[in-house]
Write a protein that holds these residues in place. Structure first.
Motif, short mmCIF file in Angstrom:
data_model
loop_
_atom_site.label_atom_id
_atom_site.label_comp_id
_atom_site.label_asym_id
_atom_site.label_seq_id
_atom_site.Cartn_x
_atom_site.Cartn_y
_atom_site.Cartn_z
N ARG A 83 7.21 -48.94 120.33
CA ARG A 83 7.73 -50.31 120.36
C ARG A 83 9.07 -50.43 119.67
O ARG A 83 9.45 -49.57 118.86
CB ARG A 83 6.74 -51.26 119.70
CG ARG A 83 6.76 -51.14 118.19
CD ARG A 83 5.90 -52.20 117.53
NE ARG A 83 6.51 -53.52 117.56
CZ ARG A 83 5.95 -54.60 117.03
NH1 ARG A 83 4.77 -54.50 116.49
NH2 ARG A 83 6.55 -55.76 117.08
N PHE B 245 11.37 -53.65 117.57
CA PHE B 245 11.04 -54.83 116.77
C PHE B 245 12.07 -55.92 116.97
O PHE B 245 13.22 -55.67 117.27
CB PHE B 245 10.95 -54.47 115.29
CG PHE B 245 9.85 -53.51 114.97
CD1 PHE B 245 10.05 -52.15 115.08
CD2 PHE B 245 8.61 -53.97 114.56
CE1 PHE B 245 9.04 -51.26 114.79
CE2 PHE B 245 7.59 -53.08 114.26
CZ PHE B 245 7.81 -51.73 114.38
N ARG C 8 14.08 -52.65 113.30
CA ARG C 8 13.68 -51.93 112.10
C ARG C 8 14.17 -50.50 112.13
O ARG C 8 13.40 -49.56 112.34
CB ARG C 8 12.16 -51.96 111.97
CG ARG C 8 11.67 -53.30 111.47
CD ARG C 8 10.18 -53.31 111.34
NE ARG C 8 9.77 -54.56 110.72
CZ ARG C 8 9.39 -54.69 109.46
NH1 ARG C 8 9.34 -53.65 108.70
NH2 ARG C 8 9.06 -55.87 108.98
N LEU C 9 15.45 -50.36 111.89
CA LEU C 9 16.00 -49.02 111.77
C LEU C 9 16.21 -48.71 110.29
O LEU C 9 16.29 -49.61 109.48
CB LEU C 9 17.35 -48.93 112.49
CG LEU C 9 17.32 -48.95 114.01
CD1 LEU C 9 18.74 -49.05 114.55
CD2 LEU C 9 16.64 -47.71 114.55
N CYS C 10 16.30 -47.44 109.95
CA CYS C 10 16.59 -47.07 108.58
C CYS C 10 18.10 -46.96 108.47
O CYS C 10 18.70 -45.94 108.84
CB CYS C 10 15.92 -45.74 108.25
SG CYS C 10 14.15 -45.81 108.44
N ALA D 182 12.99 -39.62 114.15
CA ALA D 182 11.78 -40.19 113.54
C ALA D 182 10.71 -40.43 114.60
O ALA D 182 9.52 -40.32 114.32
CB ALA D 182 12.12 -41.50 112.83
N ARG E 235 14.67 -44.20 119.84
CA ARG E 235 13.60 -43.77 118.94
C ARG E 235 12.24 -43.96 119.60
O ARG E 235 11.37 -43.10 119.50
CB ARG E 235 13.66 -44.56 117.63
CG ARG E 235 12.55 -44.18 116.67
CD ARG E 235 12.68 -44.89 115.33
NE ARG E 235 12.35 -46.30 115.42
CZ ARG E 235 12.44 -47.14 114.38
NH1 ARG E 235 12.87 -46.69 113.23
NH2 ARG E 235 12.13 -48.41 114.52
#
Lengths: 260, 373, 307
Positions: free
Chosen positions: A82, A84, A88-90, A101, A166
């Motif tokens: 999924r 977001f 929601r990445l780092c 990841a 990702r």
């Protein structure tokens, strides 16, 4: 048999019913759109599907297995990925780090290879980086060149692409996209629709469920649309049928007043 | 390549001069040269870029040069057993720091009980060698495993809780550990455990002053070499872990646990691995300390030392392997050098950490982008 | 089963200790509520309060008003003021700037700030390393009820502590600033949009929390007749533990947690063999177990992270 099926899915937050008795089915290779006003339970649906929320009632069957109440990382490994709503990445990690990841769960080398038998680990890493390069390059040929940069420095549209990469990196059977066009200008939204087409071309068998507020996007990519309101499914069908549905119109526009 | 070698030689000379210079003129000269050496790369980006590129291109030469320098240090310091000891202590802090950094920096697990885990390592060695007459080498190898075991028992139950609860549990543990060591008879109470036997290698006791390459070195040089080896291996292992799938998983769950879970990462497994591996190295540092110094007592492992370990990581660079080395090499010797500041040592520690966090939170040697070499 | 009188006796002691802990715990929980931070130097603020009180009493003695209610009142007021202001300064310099960063940064910064405060007192207070005697200003003696010895000083400490807590409760529930604090604790953004001045509210919160800690510090000095520059370490850890048991963010929880901790400690010291040495172990052990089983605390609310 459907790839994903929910039966009577109900999610509660201490008294507040966020999802009530929702039945959804997604077949292989299908793209399903989910629409509904704010607070109608769309993201809650995604969170329940991915295991972040435990359903209060009903069941979720994914690839023939019941996954209600299963830990998120196990559901992800079954083949559900999924993105977001608030991406929601780092941000401090590199672009490659973020895409890789998505491949961690499927890795074959472990701690021992990382420290001692390094050739195997290095080979797997090279392969992973090659796959990441390929995925990134599909959407923007300049992205792989920026692969070692910190993701936070990329423009928003590229960050969305990294997040999609990702998710794709995990080779999922089902991809959940949560409002990918949020915060985008019309040009960026057009780019996004091209990106979604690229995804479909790259992975023809992939099933996609996409939450969106932008009706152009929904109309352009979905074979079927589901509408939610106050946690309940109020309509399902083709895009044209759903937007014409009286309950859907009421949800977005309010009740029609009868002229006295 | 010349750049790399010249830089390393310069650093070596400055470090040795900084340690040994006694006369005011020599001291001033060293201080000025040292300040210039730090300031120029910091202020002039061209210099920094040239250095970075040179070291990047000739990594093998840089590492070999560094190894030669590290091995040459005890020779340069042979006139001062005290400074050889301090250098060895710095190496112990490198080992402990890498372990703690894996937990705090890479995985984001707030472990404030570093001193307690080092203490478990030290006390285990003491108990095994003194009470149970184990050979010291064996005790040193087993002690870190005990630290890992205790840490696992302590930690697995609180995996699901938020960061500051873990911090509180680890703080509580340090206090409990201290009280227990102080009050149990079998751990020697406030006196601790004395007469811990030293290591021996092929009949050579580590308390005997060695002769290497025809040069007489102080006795502490034995432990210097042993600790150098351990610190090097520890750094290599943590570096490889950091650049592996595990390191990536830990960084991801540190930065965004929800995203990590949805990527299929098992948070529980990753956190336990980081905690256990970290505690192994922390316990190892404590174990080596025990055989080196020959005794352990409760004040050696109190909360204050947890803060020192923490400051090594913050000042050096959170999640930065070279940063930890730099942090340990600065934070251990400097207070000893500025003896006249001894009283103010902890005050300055605290101030420096606060200032670092406010103005340079990434540390002196910030973590670079992962390169998967 | 120990006799009832002994139990009640220890319970009274425990409550008294608990009230002191509660005063520190309330600070922790208030700070967590408004800034979402664990202010690890709060324990050393408590220690500062004790020293400030001692200094004030010394000044009062020098001015000839050395004993009695006047001196005590002066000490409390002076200490609350000074400690409150230092607390605000600490927040502005060190806590608020990092509140947006990761919790690790705030934790480390406040831990280090605590170290700085501690060392400053050690270095700059005359003979700071020694425990300092605190004047015996409380009425001595006591009376007996049904076999339970009640000492006047216990009652006074309980009374002062309760008064402080009631005062804070009134401020939080009955004043505009209190409403602002509660609003910010619930949702800082929404509160700001309603016109609440975030900076001033946070300042006020830190003033109140630090002031309470000052009261606790002086009470501690009065009870133990001495203060020591390291009293903030244990005081802080206990205060944090108490706030955590009660549920971080909930003021009544902090009070409850403080009382529970005080009772735990006293009961452990009295009724477990070699208890007085191990009382801290028992208390912290229980806290650890509690956090494992119910991390949100007794009165804490379950937080749901927004996905």
């Amino acid at each position: 048999m459907s790839l994903l099926e929910t039966r009577g899915l109900t999610v509660r937050f201490e008294g507040l019913v966020a999802l009530a008795d929702v039945d959804v089915a997604v077949g292989e290779g299908e793209t399903v759109g989910v629409i509904g006003p704010n607070g109608s339970g769309k993201t809650t649906l995604f969170n329940a599907l991915t295991g972040l929320y435990r359903p209060a009632g009903g069941d979720i069957v994914f690839r023939g297995t019941s996954v209600a109440g299963v830990e998120p990382h196990l559901i992800a490994r079954l083949g559900m990925a999924r993105t977001f709503q608030s991406s929601r990445l780092c941000l401090q990690l590199s672009v490659f780090d973020n895409v890789l990841a998505g491949m961690i769960a499927a890795r074959r080398t472990g701690v021992l290879e990382a420290v001692v038998w390094r050739d195997r680990a290095r080979a797997e890493m090279r392969e992973a980086l090659a796959r990441a390069t390929h995925l990134l390059g599909l959407f923007n040929p300049d992205l792989p060149a920026r692969g070692w940069e910190r993701v936070g420095r990329l423009p928003q549209i590229d960050r969305r692409r990294v997040e999609i990469c990702r998710a794709l990196a995990a080779a999922p059977a089902l991809l959940l996209l949560d409002e990918p066009s949020a915060g985008m200008s019309p040009e960026e939204t057009r780019e996004l629709m091209k990106d979604l087409q690229i995804v479909r071309d790259e992975r023809p068998g992939l099933s996609i469920v996409i939450i969106e507020h932008d009706m152009f996007v929904i109309e352009g990519v979905s074979a079927r649309v589901i509408a939610l309101n106050y946690g309940r499914k109020i309509a399902e069908g083709s895009f044209a049928a759903v937007v014409a549905h009286p309950l859907v119109r009421e949800a977005y526009l309010g009740q029609e007043r009868t002229h006295a | 390549m010349i750049v790399v070698l010249v830089t390393e030689a310069l650093v070596f000379v400055l470090v040795v001069a900084g340690i040994l210079a006694e006369r005011p003129r020599a001291l001033m000269l060293t201080a000025v040269a040292g300040a210039a050496a730090l300031a120029v790369p910091a202020a002039v980006p061209r210099v920094r870029a040239t250095l970075a590129r040179a070291f990047d291109e000739h990594r093998v030469v840089a590492l070999v040069g560094g190894a030669v320098g590290a091995l040459a240090l005890p020779f340069a310091l042979r006139g001062s057993p005290y400074w050889t000891f301090v250098a060895t202590l710095a190496l112990l802090y490198v080992t402990i720091g890498q372990g703690l950094n894996l937990q705090i920096g890479t995985a984001g697990l707030i472990n404030l009980a570093g001193a307690a885990f080092a203490g478990i390592g030290g006390y285990t060695v003491g108990l095994l060698t003194v009470s149970a007459a184990w050979p010291p080498w064996l005790a040193v190898m087993v002690a870190p495993l005990v630290a890992v075991a205790v840490g696992t028992v302590l930690f697995v139950p609180i995996l699901k809780t938020r960061g500051h609860y873990l911090a509180l549990v680890t703080i509580a543990f340090v206090f409990i550990f201290n009280v227990l060591m102080n009050n149990f008879e079998f751990t020697g109470g406030p006196q601790g455990i004395k007469n811990i036997p030293t290591l021996t290698l092929f009949g050579h006791r580590f308390t005997t002053a060695p002769r290497l390459l025809g040069v007489a070195l102080p006795a502490h040089a034995n432990f210097y070499c042993a600790c150098l080896l351990v610190a090097t291996v520890t750094t290599i292992i943590t570096r490889r872990l950091h650049d592996s799938w595990l390191g990536l998983a830990l960084n991801t769950l540190r930065d965004d646990e929800i995203a990590a879970r949805c990527c299929g990462i098992s948070i529980t497994r990753a956190k336990i691995t980081a905690f256990c591996v970290g505690n192994f190295f922390i316990g190892l540092g404590g174990a080596l300390y025990a055989v080196m110094v020959g005794f352990v007592s409760p004040p050696d492992f109190d909360f204050g030392y947890s803060l020192v370990m923490l400051s090594v990581i913050i000042i050096g660079g959170v999640d930065s392997i070279p940063g930890v080395v730099l942090g340990a090499c600065l934070l251990v010797p400097l207070p000893e050098r500025f003896r006249f500041l001894h009283e103010y040592r902890l005050l300055l520690y605290g101030l420096v950490i606060v200032l670092m966090l406010l103005y340079r939170p990434a540390g002196l040697w910030p973590a670079g982008v992962r390169r998967y070499r | 089963m120990p006799p009832l009188e002994l139990l009640l006796q220890q319970a009274l002691n425990g409550l008294m200790l608990g009230v002191m802990y509660a005063l520190i715990a309330v600070g922790f929980t208030l700070f967590f509520g408004v800034l979402d931070v664990i202010h690890f130097s709060h324990g050393d603020i408590y220690m500062l309060g004790a020293f400030a009180g001692l200094t004030a009493l010394a000044a009062a003695t020098a001015a000839g008003v050395g004993s009695g209610v006047v001196a005590l009142a002066f000490a409390f007021l002076a200490s609350i003021l000074v400690t409150g202001l230092i607390g605000v300064a600490a927040e502005r310099l060190c806590v608020k700037p990092l509140a947006r960063a990761s919790p690790l940064m705030t934790l480390l910064a406040t831990l280090s700030l605590g170290l700085v405060i501690r060392e400053a007192v050690l270095i700059f207070y005359p003979r700071g390393a020694d425990p300092k005697p605190f004047p015996r200003l409380l009425p001595q003696g006591g009376f007996e009820i049904g076999g339970v010895a009640v000492r006047y000083e216990n009652l006074v400490i309980l009374a002062i502590g309760l008064a402080a807590m009631i005062a804070v409760d009134l401020v939080i529930t009955r004043t505009r600033m209190g409403a602002a604090i509660r609003a910010v604790a619930q949702d800082a953004e929404a509160a700001q949009m309603m016109g609440v001045d975030l900076d001033r509210t946070v300042d006020a919160t830190f003033f109140i929390g630090s002031g309470l800690a000052a009261v606790a510090g002086i009470l501690s000095g009065l009870y133990y007749s001495e203060i020591h520059f390291i009293m903030g370490i244990t005081g802080g850890v206990i205060g944090f533990s108490a706030a955590a048991i009660g549920g971080l963010g909930n003021v009544y929880g902090a009070i409850l947690g403080g009382l529970v901790f005080g009772l735990l400690q006293t009961m452990a010291a009295a009724f477990i063999p070699r208890g007085s040495e191990f009382r801290d172990v028992v208390a912290f052990g229980v806290v650890m177990l509690f956090l494992i089983v119910r991390p949100r605390g007794i009165l804490g609310a379950r937080t749901v992270e927004r996905v």
